[in-house]
Design an enzyme around this catalytic site. Structure first.
Site, mmCIF file in Angstrom:
data_model
loop_
_atom_site.group_PDB
_atom_site.id
_atom_site.type_symbol
_atom_site.label_atom_id
_atom_site.label_comp_id
_atom_site.label_asym_id
_atom_site.label_seq_id
_atom_site.Cartn_x
_atom_site.Cartn_y
_atom_site.Cartn_z
ATOM 1 N N ASN A 23 38.268 32.780 47.352
ATOM 2 C CA ASN A 23 39.267 33.570 46.630
ATOM 3 C C ASN A 23 40.507 32.765 46.249
ATOM 4 O OD1 ASN A 23 37.505 35.644 46.785
ATOM 5 N ND2 ASN A 23 38.654 36.878 48.266
ATOM 6 N N ARG A 92 32.549 39.582 38.771
ATOM 7 C CA ARG A 92 33.533 40.607 38.387
ATOM 8 C C ARG A 92 34.944 40.044 38.358
ATOM 9 N NH1 ARG A 92 30.381 44.452 36.258
ATOM 10 N NH2 ARG A 92 28.546 44.646 37.551
ATOM 11 N N ARG A 121 36.078 49.262 39.740
ATOM 12 C CA ARG A 121 37.081 48.219 39.976
ATOM 13 C C ARG A 121 37.954 48.119 38.736
ATOM 14 N NH1 ARG A 121 34.876 43.254 43.573
ATOM 15 N NH2 ARG A 121 36.864 42.464 44.314
ATOM 16 N N PRO A 122 38.878 49.082 38.600
ATOM 17 C CA PRO A 122 39.676 49.134 37.371
ATOM 18 C C PRO A 122 40.605 47.930 37.241
ATOM 19 C CG PRO A 122 40.521 50.706 38.976
ATOM 20 C CD PRO A 122 39.280 50.112 39.571
ATOM 21 N N ILE A 123 41.042 47.673 35.998
ATOM 22 C CA ILE A 123 42.004 46.571 35.785
ATOM 23 C C ILE A 123 43.246 47.096 35.059
ATOM 24 C CG2 ILE A 123 40.333 44.664 35.861
ATOM 25 C CD1 ILE A 123 40.451 44.706 32.748
ATOM 26 N N ASP A 124 43.522 48.405 35.264
ATOM 27 C CA ASP A 124 44.678 49.014 34.592
ATOM 28 C C ASP A 124 45.983 48.299 34.949
ATOM 29 O OD1 ASP A 124 43.916 50.119 37.135
ATOM 30 O OD2 ASP A 124 45.533 51.580 36.934
ATOM 31 N N LEU A 125 46.126 47.845 36.196
ATOM 32 C CA LEU A 125 47.386 47.191 36.597
ATOM 33 C C LEU A 125 47.541 45.847 35.887
ATOM 34 C CD1 LEU A 125 47.227 47.914 40.453
ATOM 35 C CD2 LEU A 125 48.490 49.181 38.709
ATOM 36 N N ILE A 327 40.819 50.082 51.074
ATOM 37 C CA ILE A 327 40.993 49.275 49.857
ATOM 38 C C ILE A 327 39.942 49.622 48.792
ATOM 39 C CG2 ILE A 327 41.256 46.924 48.929
ATOM 40 C CD1 ILE A 327 43.412 47.634 50.997
HETATM 41 C C1 UD1 Z 1 40.424 40.459 45.725
HETATM 42 C C2 UD1 Z 1 39.368 39.606 46.383
HETATM 43 C C3 UD1 Z 1 38.408 40.478 47.172
HETATM 44 C C4 UD1 Z 1 39.176 41.348 48.149
HETATM 45 C C5 UD1 Z 1 40.278 42.111 47.448
HETATM 46 C C6 UD1 Z 1 41.183 42.877 48.414
HETATM 47 C C7 UD1 Z 1 39.160 37.751 44.846
HETATM 48 C C8 UD1 Z 1 38.301 36.999 43.886
HETATM 49 N N1 UD1 Z 1 38.645 38.882 45.341
HETATM 50 O O1 UD1 Z 1 39.743 41.318 44.806
HETATM 51 O O2 UD1 Z 1 37.510 39.619 47.887
HETATM 52 O O3 UD1 Z 1 38.276 42.268 48.734
HETATM 53 O O4 UD1 Z 1 41.121 41.202 46.712
HETATM 54 O O5 UD1 Z 1 41.713 42.020 49.364
HETATM 55 O O6 UD1 Z 1 40.243 37.309 45.202
HETATM 56 N N2 UD1 Z 1 42.973 48.250 41.617
HETATM 57 C C9 UD1 Z 1 43.294 49.177 40.671
HETATM 58 N N3 UD1 Z 1 43.717 48.737 39.445
HETATM 59 C C10 UD1 Z 1 43.840 47.413 39.149
HETATM 60 C C11 UD1 Z 1 43.509 46.470 40.146
HETATM 61 C C12 UD1 Z 1 43.080 46.919 41.382
HETATM 62 O O7 UD1 Z 1 43.196 50.377 40.882
HETATM 63 O O8 UD1 Z 1 44.234 47.074 38.019
HETATM 64 C C13 UD1 Z 1 42.468 48.710 42.944
HETATM 65 C C14 UD1 Z 1 41.013 48.273 43.179
HETATM 66 O O9 UD1 Z 1 40.102 49.170 42.594
HETATM 67 C C15 UD1 Z 1 40.931 48.275 44.676
HETATM 68 C C16 UD1 Z 1 42.332 47.834 45.101
HETATM 69 O O10 UD1 Z 1 43.181 48.064 43.975
HETATM 70 O O11 UD1 Z 1 40.686 49.573 45.159
HETATM 71 C C17 UD1 Z 1 42.426 46.384 45.520
HETATM 72 O O12 UD1 Z 1 41.989 45.564 44.465
HETATM 73 P P1 UD1 Z 1 42.503 44.074 44.251
HETATM 74 O O13 UD1 Z 1 43.525 43.720 45.296
HETATM 75 O O14 UD1 Z 1 42.876 43.921 42.826
HETATM 76 O O15 UD1 Z 1 41.187 43.251 44.557
HETATM 77 P P2 UD1 Z 1 40.569 42.119 43.698
HETATM 78 O O16 UD1 Z 1 41.649 41.210 43.169
HETATM 79 O O17 UD1 Z 1 39.576 42.677 42.743
#
Ligand code: UD1
Length: 417
Positions: A23, A92, A121-125, A327
């Site tokens: 990561n 992803r 796994r949304p990317i809205d943020l 999470i």
């Molecule tokens: C990263 C790690 C993953 C780890 C996770 C949490 C990498 C490549 N992957 O994933 O191994 O399990 O952190 O420690 O570094 N969310 C939203 N909107 C957004 C972004 C996130 O709702 O725009 C939500 C996600 O659905 C999830 C939560 O926030 O429920 C945490 O996601 P996030 O911290 O973004 O995880 P990743 O970066 O995908």
């Protein structure tokens, strides 16, 4: 389609050098686009996710070479700003390329990563932060088309401390006019590692490891080298393997401070743990007992990625252990497979209740995601008889030669096609 076969019940004994953090490597490979020169990434693990990131960089026009644990990325030759669906689908987390491509070229076209095995796994943020920085974003036909004449620094408060969104904003802000301040930023060690790399490029980034990160956009470029931090989740997984098998393992090339929440839990379970500056010795020769609820949280809380392997180590502990997964919505897919081995686990929404059983037995089981797959290995090492795990490709995404490492520790393990 590979299968891993384990004849369980052997105590693991020996030393493991923990490889570089997946990561960290992935965002640093994306950040190498900012260099407009050559980056040498040291301590780079040999993982299928790193191969996927390499294919993306090559598609974008970069030159990428590997020599052992060193990966060379030359981004001077970047020519494209799109990542096609086939490459996005492979990994992803490839959405972290968005910020870096925007910083370099001012436009990016990516297909939407969509749902994944851990739930939506949304990317809205990520997208709302880029919009706040001045990007125009169209989401049409499964694609994100992102354009900006020039990105501008601003204040971004993340509604949740998302790791990926924090990284994307740091990357996008690296070359934009003005100062960007991220509040409620993720504090994970991998964010700090990304900051270290960006500083090597001369970019002014401060605050990683805290919830406020400041980035002053500037146009620095050049050749650089970076040493990736050890993978704390791999370390946690090998500790869980020691616990499940009743063995004794020394981890080297590890930062104990990055996994305190896990070591405290395993100590509570009855394992004896001694830490040095970059070593952890775990001795699990005593019977394990249930621990107080394990609640996953953003760093420095208990990591969601360590939940499945630690759950596997708790299956034969005496008593009841409760897990609360805060999470990801869908992070109990390993539970059905562990039940096939005789585990007593009940789930209700975000909660899983493990009632310790005397022993597990081998069974044919399937890995459904990366850390869930690791949990099956952990359970199989402590089970009686033979377990055959399919869906091994998930495990290869995050563990460099895990079968070779476990074999070197005395496991009866074989990977075959
Ligand atoms: C990263 C790690 C993953 C780890 C996770 C949490 C990498 C490549 N992957 O994933 O191994 O399990 O952190 O420690 O570094 N969310 C939203 N909107 C957004 C972004 C996130 O709702 O725009 C939500 C996600 O659905 C999830 C939560 O926030 O429920 C945490 O996601 P996030 O911290 O973004 O995880 P990743 O970066 O995908």
């Amino acid at each position: 389609m590979s299968i891993i076969r384990i004849d369980g019940g052997r105590r693991l004994y020996g030393t493991v050098s923990v490889h570089g953090a997946k990561n960290s490597v992935l965002p640093i490979m994306a950040a190498a686009l900012l260099a407009c020169g050559e980056t040498v990434i040291h301590n780079c693990p040999n993982l299928s996710d790193v191969d996927a990131a390499t294919r993306i960089l090559v598609h974008l026009g970069c030159i990428v070479n590997r020599e052992g644990a060193k990966v060379y990325v030359d981004s001077k030759t970047l020519t494209r700003s799109d990542i096609p669906h086939e490459l996005m689908r492979e990994m992803r987390s490839s959405v972290i390329f968005l910020g870096a491509i925007m910083a370099r070229l001012g436009e990016a076209v990516l297909s939407l990563p969509g749902g994944c095995e851990l739930g939506p796994r949304p990317i809205d943020l990520h997208l709302s932060a880029l919009r706040a920085m001045g990007a125009e974003i169209d989401e049409e036909g499964g694609n994100i088309v992102c354009k900006a004449k020039s990105l501008k620094g601003c204040r971004i408060n993340l509604a949740f401390p998302s790791v990926g969104a924090t990284e994307n904003v740091m990357l996008a802000a690296a070359k934009c006019a003005g100062t960007t301040i991220i509040t409620n930023a993720a504090c994970e060690p991998e964010i700090w590692d990304l900051q270290s790399y960006m500083r090597r490029l001369g970019i002014k980034v401060h605050g990683a490891g805290t919830s406020i990160i400041t980035i002053e956009g500037c146009g620095q470029k050049g050749n650089t080298e970076h040493w990736v931090i050890p993978d704390r989740i791999v370390a946690a997984t090998y500790m869980a393997c020691a616990a499940s098998s009743g063995g004794m393992i020394e981890l080297t090339n590890v930062y104990p401070g990055h996994i305190l929440a896990v070591t405290e839990t395993l100590e509570e379970m009855g394992c004896e743990i001694k830490t040095g500056s970059d070593t952890i010795l775990i001795n699990a020769d005593k019977p394990r007992k249930a621990v107080k609820p394990i609640i996953t949280k953003p760093y420095p809380g208990f990591p969601t990625d360590a939940q499945p392997p630690v759950m596997a180590a708790s299956l034969t502990a005496d008593g009841t252990t409760v897990f609360v997964e805060n999470i990801f919505e869908n992070r109990y897919r390993h539970v059905a497979e562990l039940r096939r081995m005789g585990a007593d686990i009940k789930t209700e929404g975000r909660v899983a209740i493990v009632s310790g059983v005397k022993k597990l037995h081998g069974a044919p089981i399937t890995s459904t995601d990366l850390r869930g797959g690791a949990s099956l290995l952990v359970a199989a090492l402590g089970a009686e008889g033979i377990t055959e795990i399919s869906g091994v490709a998930h495990i290869d995404r995050g563990y460099d030669d895990i079968t070779g490492v476990l074999e070197s520790l005395g496991a009866d393990i074989l990977k075959f096609d």
